[in-house]
Design a protein around this motif. Sequence first.
Motif, PDB file in Angstrom:
ATOM      1  N   ALA A  77       6.755 -19.409  16.315  1.00 39.93           N
ATOM      2  CA  ALA A  77       6.945 -19.094  17.739  1.00 39.93           C
ATOM      3  C   ALA A  77       5.597 -19.207  18.432  1.00 39.93           C
ATOM      4  O   ALA A  77       5.043 -18.223  18.916  1.00 39.93           O
ATOM      5  CB  ALA A  77       7.539 -17.699  17.919  1.00 39.93           C
ATOM      6  N   SER A  78       5.064 -20.423  18.458  1.00 48.28           N
ATOM      7  CA  SER A  78       3.717 -20.633  18.999  1.00 48.28           C
ATOM      8  C   SER A  78       3.726 -21.176  20.420  1.00 48.28           C
ATOM      9  O   SER A  78       2.661 -21.412  20.994  1.00 48.28           O
ATOM     10  CB  SER A  78       2.928 -21.583  18.086  1.00 48.28           C
ATOM     11  OG  SER A  78       2.694 -20.981  16.832  1.00 48.28           O
ATOM     12  N   SER A  79       4.891 -21.402  21.008  1.00 47.52           N
ATOM     13  CA  SER A  79       4.978 -21.876  22.389  1.00 47.52           C
ATOM     14  C   SER A  79       4.993 -20.692  23.355  1.00 47.52           C
ATOM     15  O   SER A  79       5.441 -19.595  23.016  1.00 47.52           O
ATOM     16  CB  SER A  79       6.252 -22.704  22.593  1.00 47.52           C
ATOM     17  OG  SER A  79       6.245 -23.845  21.770  1.00 47.52           O
ATOM     18  N   THR A  80       4.520 -20.944  24.562  1.00 46.45           N
ATOM     19  CA  THR A  80       4.523 -19.937  25.627  1.00 46.45           C
ATOM     20  C   THR A  80       5.704 -20.186  26.561  1.00 46.45           C
ATOM     21  O   THR A  80       5.960 -21.331  26.965  1.00 46.45           O
ATOM     22  CB  THR A  80       3.204 -19.985  26.408  1.00 46.45           C
ATOM     23  OG1 THR A  80       2.126 -19.624  25.530  1.00 46.45           O
ATOM     24  CG2 THR A  80       3.213 -19.050  27.606  1.00 46.45           C
ATOM     25  N   VAL A  81       6.415 -19.132  26.906  1.00 44.70           N
ATOM     26  CA  VAL A  81       7.550 -19.235  27.833  1.00 44.70           C
ATOM     27  C   VAL A  81       7.051 -19.683  29.206  1.00 44.70           C
ATOM     28  O   VAL A  81       5.978 -19.267  29.662  1.00 44.70           O
ATOM     29  CB  VAL A  81       8.270 -17.873  27.950  1.00 44.70           C
ATOM     30  CG1 VAL A  81       9.457 -17.964  28.909  1.00 44.70           C
ATOM     31  CG2 VAL A  81       8.723 -17.384  26.577  1.00 44.70           C
ATOM     32  N   ALA A  82       7.824 -20.544  29.873  1.00 39.61           N
ATOM     33  CA  ALA A  82       7.533 -20.959  31.253  1.00 39.61           C
ATOM     34  C   ALA A  82       8.697 -20.547  32.141  1.00 39.61           C
ATOM     35  O   ALA A  82       9.834 -20.385  31.687  1.00 39.61           O
ATOM     36  CB  ALA A  82       7.313 -22.470  31.324  1.00 39.61           C
ATOM     37  N   THR A  83       8.409 -20.390  33.443  1.00 36.19           N
ATOM     38  CA  THR A  83       9.474 -20.074  34.403  1.00 36.19           C
ATOM     39  C   THR A  83       9.328 -20.912  35.660  1.00 36.19           C
ATOM     40  O   THR A  83       8.216 -21.308  36.033  1.00 36.19           O
ATOM     41  CB  THR A  83       9.464 -18.578  34.778  1.00 36.19           C
ATOM     42  OG1 THR A  83      10.611 -18.282  35.585  1.00 36.19           O
ATOM     43  CG2 THR A  83       8.212 -18.192  35.545  1.00 36.19           C
TER      44      THR A  83
END
Length: 424
Positions: free
Chosen positions: A131-137
Amino acid sequence: MMFKTLFSAAVLLTLAMNVASAQTPSFPATDWPWWRGQQRDGSAAPDQNPPLQWSEDDNVVWKTAIPGRGHGSPMLFGRHVFLATADDTRKVQVVLCFDRQTGSLQWESVVHQGNYESKGKRKANEKASWASSTVATDGERLFINFFNDGAIHTTALDLKGTILWQQKLSDYVIHQGYGSSPAIYEHLVICSADNKGGGAIVAMDRATGEIVWRRDRPEKPNYPSPSIVNVSGKDQLVLTGCDLVTSLDPGTGATRWEIEGATTECVTTTLTDGKHVFTSGGYPDNHVSAVLADGSGKVAWRTNSRVYVPSMLHKDGYLYLTLDAGIAECVDCATGETVWKARLGGDFSSSPVLVGDLIYATNEQGQTFVYKASPEGFEKVAENKLGESVFATPTICDSHIFMRIAHYDGDRRQEFLYCLGAKN
């Protein structure tokens, strides 16, 4: 080298209609909506006062235990903090939502159940996470990338955690791991999946998940997130690694320019000074380079500094580098000449963050060094220690620092999300 761009007549019509009207969403300075912040370059709003000193007992507003493990950074939107994690005890990959004021868990959304470990002969690097990705919005939805069941998938959720759509980018051969984060541009979410099996960069409609354009990529391992920069008077989607530096039109996927270079394996997120794009990589060659982004194909300069994992910073004509081996360096953007170097100590995987004229850089051992972003020389302002393991880049916003930190109790590793700031 040329790659295919895949379109359908219906998608082209939709593309023309959407591009004409869509705008990349904007946010107040109190939000940090995606990887590397609103400017996509690791710079935080300058008019804030995050703490210079902290410890387990000093300037901790709250701390909350995180299930599982991950290297994605906290994303801030409105009253909430969003974070991706992989919980090995339950074999799930999830997005978590926390209350920004208290740290209390608001909801958990399971994006994938099982199948998240590599099934091939090669295991991921021991430093990597699932889980190395960062959430985007985009202000209406959340977007996250995960490796699962031998492929990379982008998932969209609503702000309450309900999955809206899921799109497979490509099959994925694990070499070191995966950590590329989604990029928001106009009506699109753009995601990449470079790998030894031949990956892709894919632009999807944010509302529906429909593929608007897709570019095939070389059969080589590579790790950066898509970088959208405005340079030479136009928006450019810059991809580094796979032995190339490639600029695409982010709206259509058409090639603007492409040159050989930038080594095979890169991790860092590209940034610009308005004239050059700066690339760095670590295998098989260490390098930092400045590429003219006018389509001329010229490399202004190149050095052999090893800035493999931590992304770089730019301020007032100078690059500020945090080398993997724990060295801070200031480089003249125009010439590539080293202005100064200073040893920080430890090993670095997380990227530095710029706040005004201060740089916050955290090593893998949990030490954060605060020093001046100035060509006049290295000037350390503060040094703090918190936790025993840090791989995620801190998020600094609204005079608070949000850090993903792990503590050890014997062999047991427990991650926490910290909010650091002056207590009211």
